[in-house]
Scaffold this active site. Structure first.
Site, PDB file in Angstrom:
ATOM      1  N   ASN A  76       0.247  -6.648   9.783  1.00 43.25           N
ATOM      2  CA  ASN A  76       0.099  -5.074   9.876  1.00 43.25           C
ATOM      3  C   ASN A  76      -0.450  -3.956  10.507  1.00 43.25           C
ATOM      4  O   ASN A  76      -1.505  -4.614  10.219  1.00 43.25           O
ATOM      5  CB  ASN A  76      -0.147  -4.904   8.015  1.00 43.25           C
ATOM      6  CG  ASN A  76       0.093  -4.186   7.364  1.00 43.25           C
ATOM      7  OD1 ASN A  76       1.213  -2.662   8.646  1.00 43.25           O
ATOM      8  ND2 ASN A  76      -0.168  -4.122   6.464  1.00 43.25           N
ATOM      9  N   GLU A 100      -1.073 -14.043   3.337  1.00 46.01           N
ATOM     10  CA  GLU A 100      -1.846 -13.988   4.592  1.00 46.01           C
ATOM     11  C   GLU A 100      -1.510 -15.841   4.704  1.00 46.01           C
ATOM     12  O   GLU A 100      -2.304 -16.961   4.325  1.00 46.01           O
ATOM     13  CB  GLU A 100      -3.301 -13.663   4.791  1.00 46.01           C
ATOM     14  CG  GLU A 100      -2.964 -11.670   5.108  1.00 46.01           C
ATOM     15  CD  GLU A 100      -4.574 -11.467   5.109  1.00 46.01           C
ATOM     16  OE1 GLU A 100      -4.193 -10.399   5.062  1.00 46.01           O
ATOM     17  OE2 GLU A 100      -5.301 -12.404   5.596  1.00 46.01           O
ATOM     18  N   THR A 141       1.317  -1.224  -0.005  1.00 43.67           N
ATOM     19  CA  THR A 141       0.185   0.059   0.116  1.00 43.67           C
ATOM     20  C   THR A 141       0.917   1.098   0.223  1.00 43.67           C
ATOM     21  O   THR A 141       0.817   2.165  -0.617  1.00 43.67           O
ATOM     22  CB  THR A 141      -0.777   0.073   0.960  1.00 43.67           C
ATOM     23  OG1 THR A 141      -1.344  -1.463   1.097  1.00 43.67           O
ATOM     24  CG2 THR A 141      -1.995   1.508   0.979  1.00 43.67           C
ATOM     25  N   SER A 179      -3.298  -2.840   7.919  1.00 49.17           N
ATOM     26  CA  SER A 179      -3.476  -3.804   7.035  1.00 49.17           C
ATOM     27  C   SER A 179      -5.252  -3.649   5.480  1.00 49.17           C
ATOM     28  O   SER A 179      -5.631  -3.452   5.897  1.00 49.17           O
ATOM     29  CB  SER A 179      -3.771  -5.400   7.263  1.00 49.17           C
ATOM     30  OG  SER A 179      -3.840  -6.953   6.554  1.00 49.17           O
ATOM     31  N   GLY A 208      -2.261  -8.667   0.825  1.00 43.67           N
ATOM     32  CA  GLY A 208      -0.832  -9.620   0.706  1.00 43.67           C
ATOM     33  C   GLY A 208      -1.529 -11.604   1.140  1.00 43.67           C
ATOM     34  O   GLY A 208      -1.898 -11.372   2.099  1.00 43.67           O
TER      35      GLY A 208
HETATM   36  N1  LIG Z   1       8.948   2.811   1.988  1.00 47.41           N
HETATM   37  C1  LIG Z   1       8.383   2.767   3.362  1.00 47.41           C
HETATM   38  N2  LIG Z   1       8.542   3.563   3.971  1.00 47.41           N
HETATM   39  C2  LIG Z   1       8.457   3.373   5.518  1.00 47.41           C
HETATM   40  N3  LIG Z   1       7.077   2.675   6.074  1.00 47.41           N
HETATM   41  C3  LIG Z   1       7.033   1.948   5.205  1.00 47.41           C
HETATM   42  C4  LIG Z   1       7.318   1.509   3.992  1.00 47.41           C
HETATM   43  N4  LIG Z   1       6.402   0.490   3.468  1.00 47.41           N
HETATM   44  C5  LIG Z   1       5.816   0.593   4.536  1.00 47.41           C
HETATM   45  N5  LIG Z   1       6.190   0.843   5.793  1.00 47.41           N
HETATM   46  C6  LIG Z   1       5.676   0.438   7.133  1.00 47.41           C
HETATM   47  O1  LIG Z   1       4.986  -0.870   6.988  1.00 47.41           O
HETATM   48  C7  LIG Z   1       3.448  -0.853   7.199  1.00 47.41           C
HETATM   49  C8  LIG Z   1       2.807  -1.646   6.023  1.00 47.41           C
HETATM   50  O2  LIG Z   1       2.771  -1.140   4.859  1.00 47.41           O
HETATM   51  P1  LIG Z   1       1.882  -1.445   3.698  1.00 47.41           P
HETATM   52  O3  LIG Z   1       0.075  -0.908   4.809  1.00 47.41           O
HETATM   53  O4  LIG Z   1       2.334  -1.168   2.573  1.00 47.41           O
HETATM   54  O5  LIG Z   1       1.457  -3.136   3.544  1.00 47.41           O
HETATM   55  P2  LIG Z   1       0.839  -3.686   2.424  1.00 47.41           P
HETATM   56  O6  LIG Z   1       2.596  -4.696   1.975  1.00 47.41           O
HETATM   57  O7  LIG Z   1       0.017  -3.306   2.201  1.00 47.41           O
HETATM   58  O8  LIG Z   1      -0.044  -4.517   3.627  1.00 47.41           O
HETATM   59  P3  LIG Z   1      -1.235  -5.458   3.468  1.00 47.41           P
HETATM   60  O9  LIG Z   1      -1.612  -6.326   2.675  1.00 47.41           O
HETATM   61  O10 LIG Z   1      -1.967  -6.028   4.908  1.00 47.41           O
HETATM   62  O11 LIG Z   1      -2.000  -5.134   3.295  1.00 47.41           O
HETATM   63  C9  LIG Z   1       2.925   0.686   6.802  1.00 47.41           C
HETATM   64  O12 LIG Z   1       1.842   0.925   7.777  1.00 47.41           O
HETATM   65  C10 LIG Z   1       3.889   1.481   7.049  1.00 47.41           C
HETATM   66  O13 LIG Z   1       4.658   1.502   8.758  1.00 47.41           O
HETATM   67 MG   LIG Z   2      -2.045  -3.345   1.921  1.00 51.78          MG
END
Ligand SMILES: Nc1ncnc2c1ncn2[C@@H]1O[C@H](COP(=O)(O)OP(=O)(O)OP(=O)(O)O)[C@@H](O)[C@H]1O
Ligand SMILES: [Mg+2]
Length: 1137
Positions: free
Chosen positions: A157, A389, A112, A160, A387
């Protein structure tokens, strides 16, 4: 000077895994760790970006970074997600290729975040402008709204994504964003009613309770305390680093920017509040007479408040919680719900309410962000899906999520591993096949139409009879038992019979990313996604417009007995569509990796990373890239792109494109190992070669640009110079002309001055001469004049002298002549006198002599005779003249000729009289006897009344008719006629004045030779008869009235009742006739007529004075008579105009 950087400059570890030496899993992981430790979270495998989640904010997303990566070659700078975003954006903008950015990785890997970074980069580098900025802002602000409603904290997460999101950003030909379309995939709605331990419900619930103002909460009938709501798990309500209150404000602000109306925001919040309220409704069993339990609501307060929020009638919802109506064809059967069923219904409603609200939000956002123009646009799709799980307890949702990830992996394999290798073979490039795991088999296990797990689940859901999760599991066990990736305790495969990690009610799938144990419980239900029709109908009845909109199937008019498609079926279909969509676009991969399971920064867990690297197939990816070629391109576009690098191909290559490329490569001296010629494409092995080509191209473009600039500038300067030159000539011509003009003007004016001076001098000289000449002439003239004067005066004096002399002579002569003449005249006069005296004496003497001689011849009366004769002649002439000048015969004519001689005065007057008498006699002789009588009467009337009574003049012209009633002829008066023995002289209707009041009564008035008779007008009965001798006198007034009083002689027989006061318009005629009749009657004397304005009348014994006064003329009313008192009767006569 610009500092040139390169992928290989200042590199920590290896930026592109393709260049990793030696290549092994360990070195791969080591390289990742090395880079991760140095905050280098991005690493390439060719054009694929590996992103490690840093779990902390890094200073690599600043606007400066954006500028750094903007319009730079992919391999030019150190790996960054911006490089990928830039590459995708530029190839979309410049090469008109639709792009998609596929972000994969397990939950919490940073998908995300990566998607947001891509979007924000594109927003930063694309065009600007008020409208464009608004679109960008709306696209970016859709994220916080969807995250609030679709994200939740899970054990993996804190933010998430609990839904899949694919967003198409649409651009115009310039690369400016026009709008976007968001597609959402299956929200994990079971979370609304229940969350696993350590997890939270969707963010929005916590945000609302923490961030809304007291007033808002009051309106939504909510309490700030999370613990008051059954649907909110308490153990992890507050998340570290998550400020729900601030996020609520962000979400509200974002909704406003996206274009939500205030009332829409309120409606959405009301629905969120209603879900919380719904969770608080609890049920208790109530025994029924038939021994079954029926559910009843424990405390109706929450229900009431929820109904108030949604505008639903409480009883309707209450009934929906207690009964269920099943409709089949024409039949309707209503059954009661027990407590468990009531809870099931409640949760189903809450889940449906929330998930439909979420879908509505997506639709509403799409409405706002959709492109306004219909023009063809380019598309960049960004896929951010939940993602992979693996939880402790995995259910239907995880199954769906993982299936989706399988599909994405499949697409990755298809496009990067399989497709690439196949292309080498197709293009005839020498190639040794590289083995990789193809997860198509797992996809098939899940989605196969006949015996896939989803198909079986659907079959089970649709099957009549008792269907439970166990029957579904049984079915799986029988059908999938032989599948390599399916594991179950009860399958015939004895391998797992003793596997205690695999419970009996579960099945396990070996996903590409690892084995996942799914609990079969809830699969059927969740797939059915059943909401009792009573519920949807109750919702449809709500007055809340949004709720009504969300439950269209509740409309009784549109009852659809067909089962809605199952959740699994829908998801499979939408994922299928997504995959097809992605395949039409140019893919760009971001593969997210989680460094640890603790959401902690700086921790790099090798095993976890290694697992992800394995299942993501990254090693295979590197191998394919390394053995293969980093870049390929068809010959035509390749030649088109790089032809400027070689003189032979620039500017036009005439021949086949491949040959052009070969010439180009030879000319550029690219080592033969670095590229291969395919059938239709050139394959470049090393990105550096490409980079160097690009760099040279860039340089060449710059040179070309400089050349163009140079030529253009030269042309511009030359044109400018020519223009300047032309202008200069024009200017100098104009100036010269101006200067010459000025000079000429100056000379001209100088000449004029000199000329004028010379002319002046000449003129003055001439003038002086002329003046001198003139003075001389004048002097001559003066002298001559003087001389002539002197001469003249001398002549004059001489002439005067002469004249004086002459005059003296004349005078003397005249005196002498006069004296002579007078003397002569005196002599002549003397002579004449003497002569006359002689003649007079002579005449006198002669006369005396004659008279003496002739006296005897004259007679003495001759004079008288002449006189008489003259008189006679005059008289004769006078009388003969009268004959012709006599006046007309009318007796009234007063004319008479003028007298001719004074001595005829008397004769003339006498003759006039005689003539008048004669013509009167002539006139009278024409009259008959009757006419004479009439005239006699008229004459009589004139004598009586003329100048005495004012009524008289009006009667002159009226003939005296006498018998107005025609009494002898009219049979009505026959009796009356017979009663009167003498001839009727006058018969008329008169008014007899009442003595008492002065009012009149109509009476017939008859006058005979004998007397006067008064009779009734209607009956003809005689009322009074007065013989003429009894009448003493008649009194009338001088005025214009018809009143007359017949006064009777005192002591006569008629006088008993007194005198008669009568009134008639024909008064003149009546009195005249009466007077004449009285005169002619032998035995009577003339009737006395008294004309006076005041007379006495004898009424009975009284004498009453009748007085006539002049009154004002009143409308339509003439004379009025009023009895004033015993002695006075007043008659008011209007004055005649
Ligand atoms: N590039 C980044 N810089 C800083 N923090 C990050 C970065 N990418 C991810 N994070 C941290 O990781 C957390 C989880 O990332 P994200 O929500 O994008 O995961 P996701 O892959 O979308 O997971 P899900 O599949 O559960 O949605 C974010 O809330 C953030 O705190
Ligand atoms: Mg996400």
């Amino acid at each position: 000077m610009e500092v040139k950087t390169s992928l290989l400059d200042n590199m920590i570890g290896v930026g592109d895994m393709v260049l990793l030496e030696p290549l092994s899993e360990d070195s791969f992981i080591e390289n990742l760790r090395n880079r991760f430790d140095h905050n280098e979270i991005y690493t390439y495998i060719g054009s694929v970006v590996i992103s490690m989640n840093p779990y902390r904010a890094l200073p690599i997303y600043t606007p400066e970074k954006v500028e750094e990566y903007r319009n730079r070659n992919f391999y030019e700078l150190s790996p960054h997600i911006y490089a990928l975003a830039d590459e995708a954006y530029r190839s979309l903008r410049d090469q008109d290729k639709d792009q998609c950015i596929l972000i994969t990785g397990e939950s919490g890997a940073g998908k995300t975040e990566a998607s947001k970074l891509v979007m924000s980069y594109v927003a930063a580098v694309c065009g600007k402008g008020q409208e464009v900025n608004k679109v960008k802002e709306q696209l970016l602000q859709s994220n916080p709204v969807l995250e609030a409603f679709g994200n939740a904290k899970t054990v993996r997460n804190d933010n998430s994504s609990r839904f899949g999101k694919y967003m198409d950003i649409e651009f115009d030909f310039k690369g400016d964003p026009l709008g976007g379309v968001i597609s959402n995939y299956l929200l994990e709605k079971s979370r609304v009613v229940k969350q696993p331990r350590g997890e939270r419900n969707f963010h929005v619930f916590y945000q609302l309770l923490s961030g809304a103002s007291d007033d808002t909460l009051k309106k939504l009938k909510l309490d700030r305390d999370f613990s008051k709501y059954n649907y909110l798990s308490l153990d992890s309500a507050a998340v570290i680093g998550l400020d729900d209150a601030a996020n609520f404000r962000t979400v509200k602000n974002a909704m406003q920017i996206v274009g939500f109306m205030e009332d829409e925001v309120q409606s959405v919040l009301q629905l969120v509040a209603a879900v919380l309220k719904l969770g608080n409704i609890e049920f208790k069993p109530e025994s029924r007479s038939n021994g079954t339990d029926e559910s009843r609501i424990k405390d109706k307060n929450d229900l009431k408040e929820m109904c108030e929020l949604l505008g639903i009638e409480q009883s309707v919802l209450e009934r929906a919680f207690s009964y269920r109506t099943v409709e089949a064809k024409q039949e309707k059967v209503s059954t009661t719900l027990n407590v468990a069923q009531a809870y099931y219904a409640r949760d189903a409603l809450a889940k449906n309410l929330y998930s439909r609200l979420f879908s509505w939000l997506v639709t509403r956002i799409n409405e706002s962000i959709k492109a306004q123009t219909k023009a063809r646009h380019k598309v960049m799709g960004v896929l951010d899906i939940y993602g992979f799980e693996i939880f402790e307890d995995n259910s239907f949702e995880q199954f769906i999520i993982n299936y989706c990830n399988e599909k994405l992996q499949q697409i990755f394999i298809e496009l990067t591993l399989r497709e690439e290798q196949e292309e080498y073979v197709r293009e005839g490039i020498e190639w040794t096949n590289i083995e990789y795991f193809n997860n198509a088999i797992i996809c098939d296990l899940i989605e196969n139409h006949q015996n896939g797990i989803l198909a079986m689940l659907d079959e089970e859901c649709l099957r009549p009879g008792t269907v439970t999760d166990e029957t579904f599991l049984d079915k799986l066990n029988t059908i999938c038992a032989g599948h390599k990736h399916f594991e179950s305790r009860q399958s015939k495969n004895s391998k797992f019979l003793t596997d205690h990690s695999l419970p009996h009610n579960c099945f396990r799938i070996q996903h590409y990313a690892g084995k996942v144990l799914y609990r079969a419980e809830g699969f059927v239900d969740k797939n059915n996604d059943l909401l009792y029709r009573d519920m949807s109908q109750a919702m449809y009845k709500a007055k809340h417009s949004l709720i009504k909109q969300l439950f269209p199937e509740g409309n009784p008019a549109k009852v659809n007995l067909k089962r809605p498609p199952t959740a699994g079926f829908q998801f499979k279909a939408s994922v299928g569509t997504l995959m097809r969509n992605l395949q039409t676009k140019n893919p760009n991969y971001i593969r997210c990796i989680k460094p640890n399971d603790k959401k902690a920064s700086h921790i790099f867990t090798d095993t976890l990373v290694c697992h992800q690297v394995r299942y993501l197939g990254l090693m295979e990816n590197v191998r394919v890239r390394r053995a293969g070629y980093a870049f390929r391109q068809a010959y035509e576009p390749c030649l088109e792109r790089y032809k400027m690098l070689c003189k032979r191909t620039w500017p036009h290559w005439k021949g086949p494109a491949r040959e052009g490329v070969e010439v180009l490569m030879a000319d550029l001296q690219v080592p033969a190992d670095d590229f291969s010629y395919g059938r239709s494409k050139i394959f470049i092995r090393n990105p550096r070669t490409l980079f160097s080509l690009e760099e040279r191209r860039r340089q060449c473009l710059q040179d070309l640009a400089t050349l163009i600039q140079k030529i253009y500038r030269g042309h511009k300067c030359r044109s400018h110079f020519l223009l300047l030159k032309k202008s200069q000539i024009v200017v100098s011509a104009w100036y010269r002309r101006y200067a010459q003009e000025k000079k000429y003007q100056k000379i001209k004016s100088a000449t004029t001055v000199v000329q004028s001076y010379t002319r002046g001098w000449q003129a003055r000289k001439l003038l002086r001469e002329l003046k001198y000449q003139k003075r001389c002439e004048e002097a001559v003239t003066t002298i001559a004049a003087f001389w002539h004067g002197t001469q003249a005066r001398m002549e004059l004096r001489r002439l005067k002298q002469e004249a004086q002399n002459k005059h003296a002579v004349t005078v003397i002569w005249a005196f002498w002549q006069g004296t002579k003449a007078r003397r002569e005249l005196r002599q002549l006069k003397e002579e004449a006198r003497n002569k006359h005296a002689v003649s007079v004496i002579w005449a006198g003497w002669q006369g005396t002599k004659v008279r003496r001689d002739y006296r005897k011849f004259f007679r003495a009366n001759a004079g008288k005779k002449i006189y008489d004769f003259t008189i006679q002649r005059i008289m004769q002439k006078y009388f003969l003249g009268l004959k012709s000048t006599s006046p007309p015969m009318s007796p009234v004519d007063k004319s008479w000729p003028a007298r001719p001689y004074r001595f005829l005065d008397g004769v003339h007057a006498e003759l006039r009289k005689i003539f008048h008498h004669w013509r009167c006699k002539k006139y009278r002789s024409q009259f008959t006897e009757e006419k004479k009588a009439v005239y006699k009467e008229k004459l009589e009337a004139s004598e009586i009344f003329k100048d005495k009574k004012a009524l008289y003049p009006s009667s002159v012209s009226q003939p005296f008719k006498g018998d107005y009633l025609e009494i002898t002829k009219n049979p009505k008066y026959q009796k009356l006629n017979s009663s009167v023995d003498a001839k009727v002289l006058l018969a008329d209707v008169v008014n007899k004045i009442n003595r008492a009041n002065g009012k009149g009564t109509a009476r017939i008035f008859l006058l005979t030779k004998k007397g006067v008779v008064l009779a009734d007008q209607k009956t003809g009965q005689v009322k009074a008869s007065v013989p003429l001798p009894d009448l003493a006198s008649v009194s009338v007034s001088t005025q214009n009235d018809g009143f007359f009083a017949l006064k009777l002689k005192e002591g006569s027989a008629s006088a008993i009742k007194g005198d008669f006061l009568l009134s008639s318009e024909r008064l003149i005629e009546i009195i005249t006739k009466l007077h004449l009749t009285g005169a002619t009657a032998a035995d009577s004397e003339r009737l006395n007529i008294d004309i006076s304005d005041e007379f006495l009348v004898q009424f009975n014994h009284d004498k009453v004075c009748v007085k006539f006064i002049q009154g004002a003329a009143r409308n339509g009313n003439g004379v009025s008579c009023k009895r004033k008192n015993n002695r006075l009767l007043e008659v008011s006569v209007p004055t005649t105009a």
